[in-house]
Design an enzyme around this catalytic site. Sequence first.
Site, mmCIF file in Angstrom:
data_model
loop_
_atom_site.group_PDB
_atom_site.id
_atom_site.type_symbol
_atom_site.label_atom_id
_atom_site.label_comp_id
_atom_site.label_asym_id
_atom_site.label_seq_id
_atom_site.Cartn_x
_atom_site.Cartn_y
_atom_site.Cartn_z
ATOM 1 N N LYS A 107 0.730 5.118 10.215
ATOM 2 C CA LYS A 107 0.582 5.006 8.598
ATOM 3 C C LYS A 107 1.809 5.964 7.883
ATOM 4 O O LYS A 107 1.982 7.046 8.676
ATOM 5 C CB LYS A 107 -0.788 5.287 8.252
ATOM 6 C CG LYS A 107 -0.779 4.767 6.596
ATOM 7 C CD LYS A 107 -1.200 3.125 6.881
ATOM 8 C CE LYS A 107 -1.424 2.508 5.558
ATOM 9 N NZ LYS A 107 -2.029 1.351 5.667
HETATM 10 P P1 NAD Z 1 -0.963 -1.791 -5.025
HETATM 11 O O1 NAD Z 1 -0.292 -0.681 -5.369
HETATM 12 O O2 NAD Z 1 -0.325 -3.072 -5.039
HETATM 13 O O3 NAD Z 1 -2.317 -2.035 -6.078
HETATM 14 C C1 NAD Z 1 -3.147 -0.941 -6.152
HETATM 15 C C2 NAD Z 1 -3.740 -1.479 -7.564
HETATM 16 O O4 NAD Z 1 -5.066 -0.290 -8.081
HETATM 17 C C3 NAD Z 1 -3.005 -1.285 -8.675
HETATM 18 O O5 NAD Z 1 -3.152 -2.384 -9.472
HETATM 19 C C4 NAD Z 1 -3.257 0.093 -9.274
HETATM 20 O O6 NAD Z 1 -3.046 0.165 -10.967
HETATM 21 C C5 NAD Z 1 -4.793 0.206 -9.197
HETATM 22 N N1 NAD Z 1 -5.323 1.345 -9.288
HETATM 23 C C6 NAD Z 1 -4.853 2.601 -8.706
HETATM 24 N N2 NAD Z 1 -5.768 3.499 -9.051
HETATM 25 C C7 NAD Z 1 -6.888 2.982 -9.588
HETATM 26 C C8 NAD Z 1 -8.102 3.417 -9.916
HETATM 27 N N3 NAD Z 1 -8.408 4.838 -9.943
HETATM 28 N N4 NAD Z 1 -9.094 2.687 -10.406
HETATM 29 C C9 NAD Z 1 -8.852 1.450 -10.535
HETATM 30 N N5 NAD Z 1 -7.589 0.895 -10.130
HETATM 31 C C10 NAD Z 1 -6.833 1.646 -9.742
HETATM 32 O O7 NAD Z 1 -1.759 -1.785 -3.587
HETATM 33 P P2 NAD Z 1 -2.243 -2.743 -2.592
HETATM 34 O O8 NAD Z 1 -0.970 -2.957 -1.782
HETATM 35 O O9 NAD Z 1 -3.033 -3.758 -3.344
HETATM 36 O O10 NAD Z 1 -3.234 -1.706 -1.824
HETATM 37 C C11 NAD Z 1 -4.760 -1.613 -2.058
HETATM 38 C C12 NAD Z 1 -5.461 -1.136 -1.231
HETATM 39 O O11 NAD Z 1 -5.526 -1.894 -0.089
HETATM 40 C C13 NAD Z 1 -5.038 0.243 -0.432
HETATM 41 O O12 NAD Z 1 -6.302 0.889 -0.253
HETATM 42 C C14 NAD Z 1 -4.295 -0.317 0.646
HETATM 43 O O13 NAD Z 1 -4.354 0.716 1.789
HETATM 44 C C15 NAD Z 1 -4.946 -1.538 1.148
HETATM 45 N N6 NAD Z 1 -4.327 -2.683 1.812
HETATM 46 C C16 NAD Z 1 -3.013 -3.089 1.507
HETATM 47 C C17 NAD Z 1 -2.426 -3.936 2.142
HETATM 48 C C18 NAD Z 1 -1.369 -4.539 1.663
HETATM 49 O O14 NAD Z 1 -0.770 -5.470 2.553
HETATM 50 N N7 NAD Z 1 -0.577 -4.308 0.843
HETATM 51 C C19 NAD Z 1 -2.986 -4.398 3.427
HETATM 52 C C20 NAD Z 1 -4.030 -3.670 4.087
HETATM 53 C C21 NAD Z 1 -4.775 -2.667 3.222
#
Ligand code: NAD
Length: 476
Positions: A107
Amino acid sequence: MIPENEPSFRESVDIMFNRAVALMDLPPGLEEKIRVCNATYTVRFGVRLRGKIQTFTGYRSVHSEHMEPVKGGIRYATGVNQDEVEALAALMTYKCALVEAPFGGSKGGLCIDPREYDEHELEQITRRFAYELIKRDMINPAQNVPAPDMGTGEREMAWIADQYKRMNTTDINGVACVTGKPTNGGGIQGRTEATGRGVQYALHAFFRDAEGMKKAGLEGTLDGKRVVVQGLGNVGYHAAKFLSEEDGCVVTAIIERDGALHNEDGLDVEAVHQWITKHGTIKGFPDAQMQEEGAKLLEADCDILIPAALEGVINLGNADRVKAPLIIEAANGPVTAGADEILCRKGKVMIPDMYANAGGVTVSYFEWVKNLSHIRFGRMQRRQEEMRHQLVVDELERLSADSGIGWQLSPNFKEKYLRGAGELELVRSGLDDTMQTAYQSMAHVWHNREDVNDLRTAAYLVSIEKVAASYRAKGL
Ligand code: NAD
């Protein structure tokens, strides 16, 4: 985010790991070897922006190299730190093992609020960060392959791929150095939606498991189930959109960083997403009540809670008040080890992160394979498949006419049957199969071992066993 009286994110992952290995019979020392993070590289670099040099701190952590390349996203957020990337890298090891993606866990992260920089500045910062990692082989198609995570997306991945190619002009597999690229830049169809799509498939798998449903106290299908989602980013948006538009779920609340929207009759996910894209906030969205203290809605009455933002949001401070009988961890680590114990005691069912959000790495695996094979999935077979199906249809119609029965194949059937699968259909089918198979392996342990009472422990048992088997095969 995680209250001070609780273990850190990495310690939380270790506690959950330890709980599982206590039920296993691993050779002496192997448990420790699997648990520890192999290496974490910290880089500080300067970029000249707005007339002065700004220094940034980034990390790339490699948890386990029992399989290579290692894989894991790159996150852009101000809270990024060594503990967090190490926890996330460990989860990647277990996640890849669980869904049988042949990678070790890694990561990366950069301490930055991407919203404070314009596109050109972000490109400069990303290319410089990538340069630092590439020159140490911490981005490399054979050794370490990043992907998007919080705060990054296909745009950043395209910059990283281009930077790698500039520095490795003769590497014919250079484009495989990173996944989650745009489709016209070596990406694969269905990657952007993949993690949210995987959350949907995970829920399909859960809803087919009668014993699991009984344990959660749920009945029926997804249709009409009330859903609360936290974080309408890549993962949360796609999951909420597919569940509401395709499965009939009613999204009653969307929690974002600046508050929450609430409507018991259901929110239009696409409309909220467009509102955020246009206004940069959920504030002012019509057709919903606004709750300033958004996180309060994690405690709302609903059937399914989907934390899809960040870690530690369900913790000792609020776990007791969470009402949802089913929590699906779309984010990584949204439930702390302490909260996990409370929720298990209360009979809540949690579909753990290492499984629930594995759709992203699964489709990343497909993209990496596509890049290495230098050919789009389905390109060789599609027409051949269509021709064979046409033969069957022609023969059926001939038999029907010759025998005088006069059966007609419906145009809808013919259209669907005759169409050979394109890349998107193949990606979705591969993802669905992966999510179903992994669910069954976890559920088997959950329902059949008396000493295993929750899906998370079951998931750890399955994945640690696979990592251990791979170490044993190596003779380590
Ligand atoms: P992203 O940046 O696209 O979206 C995150 C969202 O959460 C944003 O809309 C942001 O405004 C919101 N956010 C941030 N802080 C917040 C809070 N305190 N309360 C409420 N909302 C809040 O990120 P993502 O890629 O969707 O990732 C989200 C989660 O999923 C993370 O934990 C990431 O590790 C996990 N994840 C992502 C992927 C991927 O393919 N993108 C894969 C596996 C896991």
